[in-house]
Enzyme design. Structure first.
Site, PDB file in Angstrom:
ATOM      1  N   GLU A  45       0.810  -1.225   0.000  1.00 26.13           N
ATOM      2  CA  GLU A  45       0.000   0.000   0.000  1.00 26.13           C
ATOM      3  C   GLU A  45       0.838   1.269   0.000  1.00 26.13           C
ATOM      4  O   GLU A  45       1.246   1.767   1.048  1.00 26.13           O
ATOM      5  CB  GLU A  45      -0.937   0.021   1.226  1.00 26.13           C
ATOM      6  CG  GLU A  45      -1.820   1.267   1.263  1.00 26.13           C
ATOM      7  CD  GLU A  45      -2.768   1.327   2.461  1.00 26.13           C
ATOM      8  OE1 GLU A  45      -2.656   0.493   3.370  1.00 26.13           O
ATOM      9  OE2 GLU A  45      -3.620   2.236   2.476  1.00 26.13           O
TER      10      GLU A  45
ATOM     11  N   LYS B 216      -2.476  -1.980  -3.167  1.00 24.90           N
ATOM     12  CA  LYS B 216      -3.516  -1.122  -2.585  1.00 24.90           C
ATOM     13  C   LYS B 216      -3.105   0.343  -2.760  1.00 24.90           C
ATOM     14  O   LYS B 216      -2.446   0.924  -1.906  1.00 24.90           O
ATOM     15  CB  LYS B 216      -3.700  -1.460  -1.102  1.00 24.90           C
ATOM     16  CG  LYS B 216      -4.717  -0.567  -0.379  1.00 24.90           C
ATOM     17  CD  LYS B 216      -5.131  -1.132   0.961  1.00 24.90           C
ATOM     18  CE  LYS B 216      -6.017  -0.161   1.717  1.00 24.90           C
ATOM     19  NZ  LYS B 216      -6.605  -0.734   2.932  1.00 24.90           N
TER      20      LYS B 216
HETATM   21  P1  13P Z   1      -9.318   4.232   4.309  1.00 17.49           P
HETATM   22  O1  13P Z   1     -10.159   3.510   3.290  1.00 17.49           O
HETATM   23  O2  13P Z   1     -10.114   4.814   5.434  1.00 17.49           O
HETATM   24  O3  13P Z   1      -8.370   5.195   3.660  1.00 17.49           O
HETATM   25  O4  13P Z   1      -8.422   3.131   5.016  1.00 17.49           O
HETATM   26  C1  13P Z   1      -7.812   2.169   4.243  1.00 17.49           C
HETATM   27  C2  13P Z   1      -6.545   1.743   4.860  1.00 17.49           C
HETATM   28  O5  13P Z   1      -6.370   0.595   5.172  1.00 17.49           O
HETATM   29  C3  13P Z   1      -5.488   2.728   5.055  1.00 17.49           C
HETATM   30  O6  13P Z   1      -4.311   2.069   5.408  1.00 17.49           O
END
Ligand code: 13P
Length: 340
Positions: free
Chosen positions: A177, A219
């Site tokens: 991510e 992600k």
């Molecule tokens: P949000 O969808 O609230 O941005 O959170 C996703 C997430 O896992 C951030 O690390």
């Protein structure tokens, strides 16, 4: 490492019509969320709230996996069943956030580096024993005057790749991510440029670390206007810019891409995902791994009261159903009216 198992888990995480619930808020973040409904962040409150989400009837139809926090993966449902087992019974894969948070990057004012590589190998082995099948590591890229720097992007990409390689070695599918934050007054064009540079660096480092692309999930943020930008791009523009950016940077060997919601409202996050899937001709599954966009309505309906658990579960099931429809490009505002 069993590449075949990693691959089938990754594919299950992005199965058609399904996506991931991010319920891995750290102590600081869950405190903020609970403050919005005026309840204290105590261990029993955190347990009760996650219990509400995980035991929502039929939720496995829309949710393929749940990302938990360290405390959560060790907690039990009111029935006494450990949360990983509760999820498995719903047909949901248990996952775990393994980074230790984004800290200030020394020497680079305004920029962050994610920590948590030391001791990660041992923690991964423990999480696997606790029932985890996948992991998450979040890097944060801030957009502002003269930032992000190339150094910050590469340092975070390097850490993401080291994490991903360790995770696969432990038999756990990594969710990689790299989040380009929506905070700021930058345009959608600037967001696209930063996201493209970031993802290019991330995949360079993933390849260098011999990460098996078929056994991971990406992600990313969507390509959108900064939250304070005076001109806000519309849904179609966001969908086209995001898909263009991803097609330029993400190899088709990656089975799926699951977006974070990043502060978008539940409806907007649903609309954006829907518009992207409606474009068609995509080389990977385009799905969701929302935290706030999946939870906000449930949290508001629950308000921390036992009497509202069913209302909270209804709100969560409704949003999950809408986002699931967006996986097929079949979401419409009518679905919101039906719930109201
Ligand atoms: P949000 O969808 O609230 O941005 O959170 C996703 C997430 O896992 C951030 O690390």
């Amino acid at each position: 490492m069993n590449t075949h198992d990693l691959q089938s888990t990754a594919q299950a995480m992005v199965a058609k019509g399904k996506g991931i619930l991010a319920a891995d808020e750290s102590f600081g973040t869950i405190e903020k969320r609970f403050k919005s409904i005026n309840i204290p962040s105590t261990e029993p409150n955190r347990r009760a709230y996650r219990d509400l989400l995980f035991t929502t009837p039929g939720i496995g139809e829309y949710i393929s996996g749940v990302i938990m926090f360290d405390e959560t993966i060790r907690q039990k449902s009111e029935s006494g069943t450990p949360f990983p087992e509760v999820l498995k019974r719903q047909g949901i894969l248990p996952g775990i956030k393994v980074d230790n948070g984004a800290k200030d990057l020394a020497g680079f004012p305004g920029e962050k580096i994610t920590e948590g590589l030391d001791g990660l190998r041992e923690r991964l082995a423990e999480y696997r024993k606790l029932g985890a099948t996948f992991t998450k590591w979040r890097a944060v890229i801030t957009v502002g005057k003269d930032i992000p720097t190339r150094f910050c992007i590469d340092a975070n990409a390097h850490a993401l790749a080291r994490y991903a390689a360790l995770s696969q070695a432990a038999g756990l599918v990594p969710i990689v991510e790299p989040e380009v934050l929506m905070d700021g007054d930058h345009t959608i064009g600037r967001c696209e440029q930063v996201t493209e540079t970031t993802l290019t660096s991330v995949f360079f480092h993933l390849e260098a670390h011999r990460v098996v692309l078929e056994g991971m999930v990406l992600k990313p943020n969507m390509v959108i206007s900064g939250s304070k930008c005076p001109t806000q791009a519309g849904v179609e523009e966001v969908a086209k810019a995001t898909v263009r950016c991803l097609k330029r940077t993400v190899p088709s060997a990656v089975p799926g891409i699951v977006f974070l919601s990043g502060g978008q409202t539940p409806q907007v996050a649903t609309d954006h995902l829907n518009a992207m899937n409606a474009l068609g001709n995509l080389p990977w599954e385009l799905s969701f791994s929302y935290g706030r966009a999946l939870q906000d309505e449930a949290l508001k309906a629950w308000k921390g009261e036992k009497a509202n658990v069913t209302a909270g579960q209804k709100a969560f099931a409704h949003r999950s159903k809408c986002v699931s429809a967006a996986r097929y490009g079949k979401y419409s505002a009518k679905m919101e009216m039906a719930a109201a």
